[in-house]
Write a protein that holds these residues in place. Structure first.
Motif, PDB file in Angstrom:
ATOM      1  N   ARG A   9       0.859  -1.188   0.000  1.00  0.00           N
ATOM      2  CA  ARG A   9       0.000   0.000   0.000  1.00  0.00           C
ATOM      3  C   ARG A   9       0.894   1.236   0.000  1.00  0.00           C
ATOM      4  N   PRO A  12      -2.330   6.007  -3.618  1.00  0.00           N
ATOM      5  CA  PRO A  12      -3.615   5.468  -4.051  1.00  0.00           C
ATOM      6  C   PRO A  12      -3.566   3.981  -4.424  1.00  0.00           C
ATOM      7  N   LEU A  13      -2.369   3.383  -4.395  1.00  0.00           N
ATOM      8  CA  LEU A  13      -2.212   1.993  -4.833  1.00  0.00           C
ATOM      9  C   LEU A  13      -2.262   1.031  -3.651  1.00  0.00           C
ATOM     10  N   THR A  14      -3.153   0.052  -3.736  1.00  0.00           N
ATOM     11  CA  THR A  14      -3.231  -1.024  -2.757  1.00  0.00           C
ATOM     12  C   THR A  14      -3.299  -2.341  -3.510  1.00  0.00           C
ATOM     13  N   VAL A  15      -2.447  -3.279  -3.129  1.00  0.00           N
ATOM     14  CA  VAL A  15      -2.429  -4.609  -3.735  1.00  0.00           C
ATOM     15  C   VAL A  15      -2.783  -5.623  -2.653  1.00  0.00           C
ATOM     16  N   VAL A  45      -6.048  -5.320  -7.314  1.00  0.00           N
ATOM     17  CA  VAL A  45      -5.343  -4.049  -7.331  1.00  0.00           C
ATOM     18  C   VAL A  45      -6.353  -2.910  -7.294  1.00  0.00           C
ATOM     19  N   TYR A  46      -6.191  -2.059  -6.277  1.00  0.00           N
ATOM     20  CA  TYR A  46      -6.962  -0.823  -6.169  1.00  0.00           C
ATOM     21  C   TYR A  46      -6.006   0.307  -6.504  1.00  0.00           C
ATOM     22  N   GLY A  47      -6.399   1.166  -7.433  1.00  0.00           N
ATOM     23  CA  GLY A  47      -5.571   2.309  -7.798  1.00  0.00           C
ATOM     24  C   GLY A  47      -6.447   3.520  -8.031  1.00  0.00           C
ATOM     25  N   SER A  48      -6.041   4.348  -8.982  1.00  0.00           N
ATOM     26  CA  SER A  48      -6.818   5.559  -9.260  1.00  0.00           C
ATOM     27  C   SER A  48      -8.072   5.267 -10.081  1.00  0.00           C
ATOM     28  N   PRO A  51     -11.085  -0.974  -9.417  1.00  0.00           N
ATOM     29  CA  PRO A  51     -10.269  -2.099  -8.973  1.00  0.00           C
ATOM     30  C   PRO A  51     -10.362  -3.245  -9.978  1.00  0.00           C
TER      31      PRO A  51
END
Length: 81
Positions: A9, A12-15, A45-48, A51
């Motif tokens: 994390r 804005p990026l969470t894997v 993957v959560y980003g801008s 997901p």
């Protein structure tokens, strides 16, 4: 059982890793033995943007279907941080 855990994390990026968890126990020779396995099944993957999820072979998965199978998936999302 499937579970999700954060592996990275930043900003804005969470894997997330989605894994199967299996446990077992048995009694032999008067002693209890217990063990388990954890196997990866997907990466989310959560980003801008929206997901997305892929399995361990890189095939795209339906994120909404995955949400139904992984109870804590949205709890690990950036929106819950």
């Amino acid at each position: 059982m499937l579970r999700a855990s954060i592996v990275y994390r930043e900003g804005p990026l969470t894997v997330l890793a989605v894994e199967t968890v299996e446990s077992f126990s048995h009694r032999a020779d008067g002693h209890w033995h217990a063990g388990g396995t954890v196997k990866p099944v997907a990466v989310v993957v959560y980003g801008s943007g929206e997901p997305f999820a892929v399995d361990t072979e890189g095939n795209v998965l339906d994120i909404d279907e995955l949400r139904q199978d992984v109870a804590d998936l949205d709890a690990q999302s950036p929106a819950s941080a």
